[in-house]
Design a protein around this motif. Structure first.
Motif, mmCIF file in Angstrom:
data_model
loop_
_atom_site.group_PDB
_atom_site.id
_atom_site.type_symbol
_atom_site.label_atom_id
_atom_site.label_comp_id
_atom_site.label_asym_id
_atom_site.label_seq_id
_atom_site.Cartn_x
_atom_site.Cartn_y
_atom_site.Cartn_z
ATOM 1 N N HIS A 589 5.510 -12.566 2.180
ATOM 2 C CA HIS A 589 5.257 -11.875 0.910
ATOM 3 C C HIS A 589 5.546 -12.835 -0.230
ATOM 4 O O HIS A 589 6.401 -13.713 -0.111
ATOM 5 C CB HIS A 589 6.175 -10.657 0.784
ATOM 6 C CG HIS A 589 5.999 -9.675 1.897
ATOM 7 N ND1 HIS A 589 5.425 -8.448 1.741
ATOM 8 C CD2 HIS A 589 6.290 -9.776 3.219
ATOM 9 C CE1 HIS A 589 5.377 -7.820 2.888
ATOM 10 N NE2 HIS A 589 5.895 -8.614 3.812
ATOM 11 N N THR A 591 5.420 -13.624 -4.827
ATOM 12 C CA THR A 591 5.236 -13.204 -6.223
ATOM 13 C C THR A 591 5.496 -14.413 -7.124
ATOM 14 O O THR A 591 6.363 -15.247 -6.806
ATOM 15 C CB THR A 591 6.173 -12.021 -6.564
ATOM 16 O OG1 THR A 591 5.805 -11.482 -7.831
ATOM 17 C CG2 THR A 591 7.638 -12.418 -6.637
ATOM 18 N N PHE A 663 6.454 -7.232 -8.650
ATOM 19 C CA PHE A 663 5.264 -6.878 -7.884
ATOM 20 C C PHE A 663 5.114 -7.950 -6.816
ATOM 21 O O PHE A 663 4.756 -9.095 -7.103
ATOM 22 C CB PHE A 663 4.058 -6.850 -8.825
ATOM 23 C CG PHE A 663 2.807 -6.362 -8.159
ATOM 24 C CD1 PHE A 663 2.777 -5.157 -7.493
ATOM 25 C CD2 PHE A 663 1.651 -7.111 -8.211
ATOM 26 C CE1 PHE A 663 1.619 -4.710 -6.882
ATOM 27 C CE2 PHE A 663 0.492 -6.678 -7.608
ATOM 28 C CZ PHE A 663 0.472 -5.473 -6.944
ATOM 29 N N GLN A 665 3.504 -9.098 -3.159
ATOM 30 C CA GLN A 665 2.362 -8.760 -2.290
ATOM 31 C C GLN A 665 2.429 -9.494 -0.949
ATOM 32 O O GLN A 665 3.027 -10.570 -0.840
ATOM 33 C CB GLN A 665 1.060 -9.129 -2.992
ATOM 34 C CG GLN A 665 0.830 -8.318 -4.257
ATOM 35 C CD GLN A 665 -0.604 -8.473 -4.721
ATOM 36 O OE1 GLN A 665 -1.513 -7.936 -4.102
ATOM 37 N NE2 GLN A 665 -0.815 -9.212 -5.794
ATOM 38 N N THR A 666 1.761 -8.912 0.019
ATOM 39 C CA THR A 666 1.757 -9.474 1.368
ATOM 40 C C THR A 666 0.717 -10.583 1.484
ATOM 41 O O THR A 666 -0.439 -10.382 1.093
ATOM 42 C CB THR A 666 1.416 -8.373 2.397
ATOM 43 O OG1 THR A 666 2.218 -7.242 2.109
ATOM 44 C CG2 THR A 666 1.670 -8.839 3.813
ATOM 45 N N LEU A 698 -4.233 -13.812 -3.931
ATOM 46 C CA LEU A 698 -3.634 -12.586 -4.459
ATOM 47 C C LEU A 698 -3.553 -12.635 -5.973
ATOM 48 O O LEU A 698 -3.231 -13.676 -6.560
ATOM 49 C CB LEU A 698 -2.225 -12.414 -3.887
ATOM 50 C CG LEU A 698 -2.132 -12.248 -2.375
ATOM 51 C CD1 LEU A 698 -0.682 -12.388 -1.910
ATOM 52 C CD2 LEU A 698 -2.696 -10.909 -1.948
ATOM 53 N N PHE A 700 -1.978 -11.205 -9.529
ATOM 54 C CA PHE A 700 -0.778 -10.573 -10.086
ATOM 55 C C PHE A 700 -0.954 -10.324 -11.572
ATOM 56 O O PHE A 700 -1.082 -11.284 -12.345
ATOM 57 C CB PHE A 700 0.439 -11.482 -9.875
ATOM 58 C CG PHE A 700 0.787 -11.676 -8.436
ATOM 59 C CD1 PHE A 700 1.703 -10.853 -7.812
ATOM 60 C CD2 PHE A 700 0.167 -12.683 -7.698
ATOM 61 C CE1 PHE A 700 2.020 -11.036 -6.476
ATOM 62 C CE2 PHE A 700 0.479 -12.865 -6.368
ATOM 63 C CZ PHE A 700 1.405 -12.037 -5.748
ATOM 64 N N THR A 810 -7.343 -7.353 -11.679
ATOM 65 C CA THR A 810 -6.558 -6.966 -10.513
ATOM 66 C C THR A 810 -7.461 -6.485 -9.389
ATOM 67 O O THR A 810 -7.055 -5.724 -8.541
ATOM 68 C CB THR A 810 -5.542 -5.871 -10.883
ATOM 69 O OG1 THR A 810 -6.256 -4.842 -11.549
ATOM 70 C CG2 THR A 810 -4.459 -6.397 -11.776
ATOM 71 N N LEU A 813 -6.248 -6.715 -5.875
ATOM 72 C CA LEU A 813 -5.128 -5.920 -5.386
ATOM 73 C C LEU A 813 -5.663 -4.977 -4.328
ATOM 74 O O LEU A 813 -6.542 -4.193 -4.591
ATOM 75 C CB LEU A 813 -4.524 -5.092 -6.514
ATOM 76 C CG LEU A 813 -3.909 -5.870 -7.665
ATOM 77 C CD1 LEU A 813 -3.459 -4.895 -8.734
ATOM 78 C CD2 LEU A 813 -2.741 -6.681 -7.172
ATOM 79 N N LYS A 816 -1.797 -3.236 -0.672
ATOM 80 C CA LYS A 816 -1.168 -3.447 0.623
ATOM 81 C C LYS A 816 0.310 -3.083 0.590
ATOM 82 O O LYS A 816 0.887 -2.801 1.601
ATOM 83 C CB LYS A 816 -1.283 -4.915 1.017
ATOM 84 C CG LYS A 816 -2.687 -5.351 1.294
ATOM 85 C CD LYS A 816 -2.661 -6.746 1.848
ATOM 86 C CE LYS A 816 -3.404 -7.703 0.966
ATOM 87 N NZ LYS A 816 -3.318 -9.055 1.380
ATOM 88 N N ASP A 817 0.904 -3.184 -0.591
ATOM 89 C CA ASP A 817 2.333 -2.972 -0.644
ATOM 90 C C ASP A 817 2.655 -1.567 -1.105
ATOM 91 O O ASP A 817 2.006 -1.034 -1.981
ATOM 92 C CB ASP A 817 2.964 -3.981 -1.596
ATOM 93 C CG ASP A 817 2.882 -5.363 -1.024
ATOM 94 O OD1 ASP A 817 3.919 -5.874 -0.636
ATOM 95 O OD2 ASP A 817 1.752 -5.886 -0.938
ATOM 96 N N ARG A 821 1.796 0.278 -8.320
ATOM 97 C CA ARG A 821 0.922 -0.766 -8.828
ATOM 98 C C ARG A 821 1.008 -0.787 -10.349
ATOM 99 O O ARG A 821 1.124 0.261 -10.977
ATOM 100 C CB ARG A 821 -0.500 -0.448 -8.408
ATOM 101 C CG ARG A 821 -1.410 -1.606 -8.516
ATOM 102 C CD ARG A 821 -1.962 -2.087 -7.230
ATOM 103 N NE ARG A 821 -2.246 -1.112 -6.211
ATOM 104 C CZ ARG A 821 -3.479 -0.720 -5.955
ATOM 105 N NH1 ARG A 821 -4.487 -1.117 -6.686
ATOM 106 N NH2 ARG A 821 -3.699 0.064 -4.960
#
Ligand SMILES: C[S@@+](CC[C@H](N)C(=O)[O-])C[C@H]1O[C@@H](n2cnc3c(N)ncnc32)[C@H](O)[C@@H]1O
Length: 852
Positions: A589, A591, A663, A665-666, A698, A700, A810, A813, A816-817, A821
Motif C-alpha cells: 500500500h 501514499t 488516503f 491505496q493498494t 494510482l 491521489f 481521481t 481511484l 480498493k481501500d 474517499r
C-alpha cells in the motif's frame, strides 16, 4: 516484549527560554545563573542596540532627502544605477551592540533586528536591510553565538504579496556561509494573516518609495493558512534544505486547522515561541494553555528533536530584567494547587507562565512501550534487509521476537486453520493422519513454538517441520528442539527453495532417535540436512506434501524481502488440493508524503552514495505530512500515523485528534499457494520470475498545496481467515494494533515536486525482476485543475483549506481501500481539465535490488 514500569520512563524534559525584545543589558554568566535559578534554560539577546537602529534610520533619512525620485530608464526598468546607488552602513561600533564573547554565550539565542525589511520591493530598503542583517550575523558569529532567531519575511507590501521573499531567502543563504557554526531559525507565524503584519515605529518597510509599490485599491485581508509555510518552503529550497536552517514557530492564540498543524509538525521546528497573549486565564487568574495548544505541544515534544520553548513577553526574569523581583520564589504547582491571585502574598509566583509550562512538562503522557522501543529511530533511514544473501544476527531475531502481536496472531491463525482442517475432515498428507505443518524460515523458532501451542489449543495432532537456511540460527533450533520442544520437530537446514519436502515413513513413528542425514538429492554446496526425531526407518521414507506452510518473510512493503520468490520455491510441496499457506496473501500500500527531513538526509548521503536517492528505505516515519487525506481536513478522527520497522524499533502511536486520515491505496497483492505459476520453459534452464512482476498507477487527490518528497509504503497481510496484520495507518489499529515488527518503507524522489491546492499526485510503480534480483521503479506526476469554462460553481467554491470542494483526476481511484474517499472528482467536473504541472524522473532501485 519487555514490560516497562511507568517509573522507568524519564519523560520529556522541556528546554525553556525567555525572550525579552528590549533586553538592554550585556548578558553575563551571572545573568544566566539567575535565569537558571528561575528555572529558565536560556535567554534571547538582541544582536544590536536601539543606538544602532537610530544610526541606520538617520543615515537613511539624510540619504533619502538628497535622492531624486526614482525613475524608469529607457527600457522601463526601475533598477537604474541612480535608483540603486548604494548606501553603505559603516561597521558596528561599541554602542551598536551589547553582545560580547563571554561564558554566557552558549546559553543565548541571538535575535536579529525585526525592523529591517529584506523583502522590500524598494531596492534601497532591501539592500540596507541586507547590510544590517549581514553585520548582525557576522558579529554574532564572531561572538560565538550558536543560535540565531531571524524575524520572518514581510509578506505584504501594499498590493504585493510574498514578492520579496526570494530576496530574504538569498540573504539567508549568504548568512549560512557567514556564520558556519550558527543554527538559523526563521521565525514564522503558523498562518499568514495580513492583519497581523503591522509596521511599528522605526521599521524600514514604510520608507519604501511609492514608485516601487503597487497601488493598494483592494488589498486582500484574507488569511492564507499555508502562506507562511509557502515562504518557508521558498527559503529552505533556496538554501538547498540546509541542515542548519530551521523553523522557529510562533504559536498563536487561535490554533489553525489540523492540516496546518500537521504541515508544521513535518518541518524542522526547533524553537516554539509562545507569547503571553496565547495563554488563557484559568478561573484563578493564572495563565494556562488551551487543550488544543497542549495537544500540539505534546505532538511536537514526541519528535526525535523536540523543540525548545521560548516564552515571549511574559514579564521579566526575576533579578535580571527587573532586579527588585529577585526575591520572588519559583513555584512549581499543579493546576489544582494554583493559588488564587487573591491568596496571600507568599504564594506570589513571579513567573506563572514558566511554572505552567514546567507543569505541562510533568503532565506529558508517558511514552508507550512501543514509543520507547522505537526511541532514536524516528525518521532514521535504514537500508532494507537482504534476507537471502545476509544471515541475520541473533539480536535481530531477538528484536522481532519482542513483538507483542505478531506471534499471537500467527498462533490464532494456525489454531483456526487446524480446527477448520479437522472440522472439514480434510485428509492429511501424513499416513498417521497428522496434519503436516512446516515453518519455513523458522529463524530462532518462535513460530515453531506457536505452531505446537496451536496444535494443543486446536486439539489437532501435527507433524512439525522447521526449515531454516541460516546455519547459525539453526544451532539454536537444534537446542530448542532438545530443550523446549521435546524433540517433536524435524529440523531441516536448507534454503526452502531446494527443500524436497517432508519425508514420512509408512511405518508407525517413534521419537527415540535423532539423526542427521544429508539429503542425497542435493549437491554438497547447498545440501539440505535434516535433524529428525521421527520418523524411524527414515531410509524407507517417502516424500510427501505439506498441509500447512507457515512463513514470515514479509518486508515493510510486503514483498520486498522476496517472500513471493521464496514461497514459489515450495509451492509444489504444498498439498495441491487442501494445502494452506499462512499467510494466505499480502498486499503493498502507498501514499505520497511530504518528508523534508528525510529529503535533507538523503541529499547529504548522496555526496558519498550516488544510489541514495534511488533506494527504498525502511524508516519510522515521524516528521512527515500526508499530502492526500481521505476526509475533510477539519476532521479529528483518531489515527496512528506511523507503523513500524523490520529491524530495531517501532512506531509511535500518537494521541487521538492528531492527523487527518491519509488516503492510502493498494498497489498490488500476492497470494499463496499460487496455482498460476507458469510451467518452466522448455527452451531455458533458468526459471522465469516474470509472474512476480507487478505494476500500478494510482491517483491521489491533494487538498492543500505542499511538496511531495516521496512515497510512504505499508503492507497488509491475511494470515488466515479474518486474522490479519497491517502496518497501513488506516487499518493497523483495527487489524493488529501495537504490532512493532515493521517500520514503513519510503521511496524518495530525487527532486521534490510542488503540488498545488486541489491538485493531484499520480504514482506509477513497478516491481521488476530479471530472474536474479528484484527491484522497484517509481515516478510521480503532479496535476493541477485548470478551469476551461467559467462556471458558477467554480466562482462559488474558492480553494478552501478547511475542506476541499473537489479533487481532480481521481478517475483511477478504484475504490480498493475501505476508507472514505476524498470528496469530489475534479476531472469529471464540468468546466475543468487536468494539466500536468510536474513530473519526477523514473527512479529505479536496481543497483540496490534484492538478490534472489
Ligand atoms: C523475518 S525472519 C523470521 C524468523 C522467524 N520465523 C520469526 O518470526 O522470528 C525470516 C527467516 O527466514 C529465513 N529465510 C529467508 N529466506 C529463506 C529461504 N529461502 N530458505 C530458508 N530460510 C529462509 C531467514 O534466514 C530468517 O531466519
Amino acid at each position: 516484549m519487555d514490560h516497562y514500569e511507568a517509573g522507568d520512563d524519564p519523560g520529556v524534559t522541556f528546554c525553556i527560554g525567555h525572550h525579552e525584545p528590549n533586553r538592554s543589558l550585556t548578558v553575563t554568566a551571572d545573568h544566566v545563573i539567575r535565569a537558571h535559578e528561575s528555572n529558565y534554560d536560556m535567554l534571547t539577546v538582541p544582536i544590536t542596540t536601539t543606538h544602532f537602529h537610530s544610526r541606520v534610520l538617520s543615515l537613511l533619512s539624510s540619504y533619502l532627502s538628497d535622492l531624486e525620485s526614482p525613475k524608469s530608464d529607457r527600457l522601463g526598468t526601475m533598477a537604474t544605477s541612480q535608483n540603486t546607488r548604494p548606501l553603505v552602513i559603516p561597521p558596528l561600533t561599541k554602542l551598536d551592540s551589547r553582545l560580547t564573547p563571554n561564558e554566557a554565550i552558549s546559553q543565548l539565542v541571538g535575535v536579529t533586528s525585526s525592523w529591517i525589511d529584506l523583502c522590500s520591493p524598494d531596492p534601497l530598503i532591501a539592500d540596507l536591510s541586507r547590510q544590517v542583517f549581514m553585520l548582525e550575523v557576522a558579529y554574532a558569529a564572531f561572538c560565538g553565538i550558536g543560535y540565531l532567531l531571524i524575524p520572518s519575511p514581510k509578506l505584504h507590501h501594499g498590493n504585493l504579496h510574498s514578492e520579496g521573499v526570494v530576496y530574504y531567502a538569498r540573504a539567508v543563504q549568504d548568512a549560512l556561509s557567514l556564520g558556519p557554526y550558527i543554527q538559523f531559525h526563521i521565525w514564522l507565524k503558523m498562518v499568514d494573516n495580513p492583519e497581523m503584519e503591522v509596521d511599528t515605529m522605526g521599521d524600514l518597510a514604510p520608507f519604501a518609495r511609492q514608485e516601487y509599490l503597487q497601488p493598494e485599491p483592494s488589498s486582500s485581508t484574507k488569511i492564507d493558512p499555508f502562506g507562511t509555510w509557502d515562504a518557508w518552503d521558498l527559503v529552505r529550497k533556496t538554501c538547498k534544505y540546509h541542515s542548519r536552517l530551521l523553523v522557529a514557530l510562533s504559536m498563536p492564540k487561535q490554533l489553525p486547522a489540523l492540516c496546518v498543524q500537521s504541515r508544521w509538525h513535518s518541518e524542522p521546528v526547533h524553537l516554539l515561541t509562545i507569547d503571553a497573549s496565547s495563554f488563557l486565564k484559568n478561573p484563578k487568574g493564572y495563565p494556562v494553555l488551551s487543550k488544543a495548544h497542549q495537544a500540539f505541544i505534546a505532538r511536537l515534544m514526541r519528535l526525535r528533536t523536540p523543540p525548545w520553548i521560548i516564552l515571549c513577553n511574559v514579564g521579566p526574569v526575576p533579578g535580571l530584567d527587573e532586579p527588585e523581583e529577585s526575591e520572588g520564589a519559583q513555584s512549581q504547582l499543579s493546576p489544582s494547587e494554583y493559588p488564587s491571585l487573591k491568596a496571600s502574598k507568599k504564594h506570589h509566583d513571579p513567573t506563572p507562565h514558566l511554572s505552567y509550562i514546567r507543569n505541562l512538562q510533568e503532565r506529558q503522557p508517558p511514552r508507550t512501550p512501543i514509543e520507547r522501543f522505537g526511541t532514536g529511530y524516528q525518521d532514521y533511514l535504514q537500508a532494507p534487509l537482504q534476507p537471502l544473501t545476509v544471515n541475520l544476527e541473533s539480536i535481530t531475531y531477538e528484536v522481532f521476537e519482542k513483538d507483542p502481536i505478531k506471534y499471537e496472531w500467527y498462533e490464532r491463525a494456525i489454531t483456526k486453520a487446524l480446527k477448520d482442517w479437522a472440522d472439514q475432515k480434510k485428509p492429511t498428507s501424513h499416513p498417521d493422519g497428522k496434519v503436516i505443518v512446516a515453518v519455513v524460515g523458522a529463524g530462532r523458532g518462535p513460530l515453531v513454538t506457536r505452531a505446537l501451542k496451536a496444535s494443543a489449543a486446536a486439539g489437532v495432532e501435527i507433524d512439525l517441520w522447521a526449515v531454516e537456511k541460516n546455519q547459525n540460527a539453526f544451532v539454536l533450533l537444534q537446542r530448542h528442539n532438545e530443550n523446549l520442544w521435546d524433540g517433536k520437530v524435524t529440523l531441516v537446514q536448507s534454503d526452502m527453495r531446494s527443500w524436497k519436502g517432508p519425508r514420512v515413513s509408512r511405518l508407525a513413528t517413534t521419537t527415540t532417535e535423532t539423526q542427521q542425514a544429508g539429503d542425497e538429492s542435493q549437491g554438497a554446496g547447498n545440501a539440505a540436512s535434516e535433524t529428525s526425531a521421527s520418523p524411524s526407518g527414515l531410509s524407507d521414507g517417502v516424500y510427501t506434501h505439506v498441509d500447512i506452510v507457515v512463513s514470515e518473510l514479509l518486508g515493510s512493503f510486503a514483498d520486498n524481502e522476496l517472500s513471493p520468490e521464496c514461497l514459489d520455491g515450495i509451492n509444489d510441496l504444498i498439498h495441491p488440493a487442501h494445502g494452506i499457506s499462512i499467510p494466505a496473501s499480502y498486499s503493498a500500500h502507498l501514499t505520497p508524503i511530504s518528508a523534508p527531513k528525510l529529503h535533507s538526509d538523503i541529499v547529504n548521503q548522496t555526496v558519498s552514495n550516488p544510489a541514495a536517492p534511488e533506494t527504498p528505505y525502511v524508516v519510522m516515519l515521524h516528521a512527515i505530512d500526508f499530502l492526500s487525506t481521505a476526509e475533510s481536513t477539519t476532521n479529528t478522527e483518531p489515527l496512528n500515523q506511523h507503523s513500524s520497522s523490520r529491524a530495531s524499533g517501532t512506531s509511535s502511536p500518537t494521541p487521538a485528534t492528531e492527523f487527518p486520515t491519509p488516503f492510502v491505496q493498494t498497489a498490488w497483492t500476492f497470494s499463496h499457494p499460487n496455482r498460476n505459476i507458469p510451467p518452466p520453459s522448455q527452451t531455458s534452464s533458468t526459471v522465469s520470475n516474470a509472474h512476480n512482476v507487478r505494476q500500478t498507477r494510482l491517483s491521489f487527490p491533494i487538498q492543500n498545496r505542499g511538496v511531495c518528497h516521496g512515497i510512504a509504503g505499508y503492507f497488509e497481510t491475511v494470515l488466515y481467515g479474518d486474522v490479519e496484520l497491517s502496518t497501513n495507518p488506516v487499518t493497523m489499529d483495527a487489524k493488529s494494533a501495537t504490532m512493532i515488527s515493521w517500520f514503513p518503507i519510503y521511496f524518495p524522489l530525487k527532486t521534490p515536486l510542488n503540488v498545488p491546492d486541489n491538485g493531484e499526485v499520480v504514482v506509477t510503480m513497478y516491481r521488476q525482476t530479471d530472474d536474479r534480483k528484484v527491484w522497484y521503479e517509481w515516478m510521480v506526476e503532479v496535476y493541477a485543475l485548470e478551469r476551461t469554462t467559467p462556471t458558477a460553481a467554480w466562482l462559488a467554491s474558492p480553494v478552501s483549506p478547511a475542506g476541499r470542494s473537489g479533487s481532480p483526476g481521481t478517475d483511477t481511484l478504484k475504490g480498493k481501500d475501505p476508507v472514505a474517499r476524498p470528496q469530489g472528482s475534479g476531472s469529471s467536473q464540468p468546466g475543468f481539465r487536468r494539466v500536468r504541472v510536474g513530473m519526477s524522473e523514473f527512479h529505479s532501485s536496481i543497483k540496490e535490488g534484492c538478490l534472489m
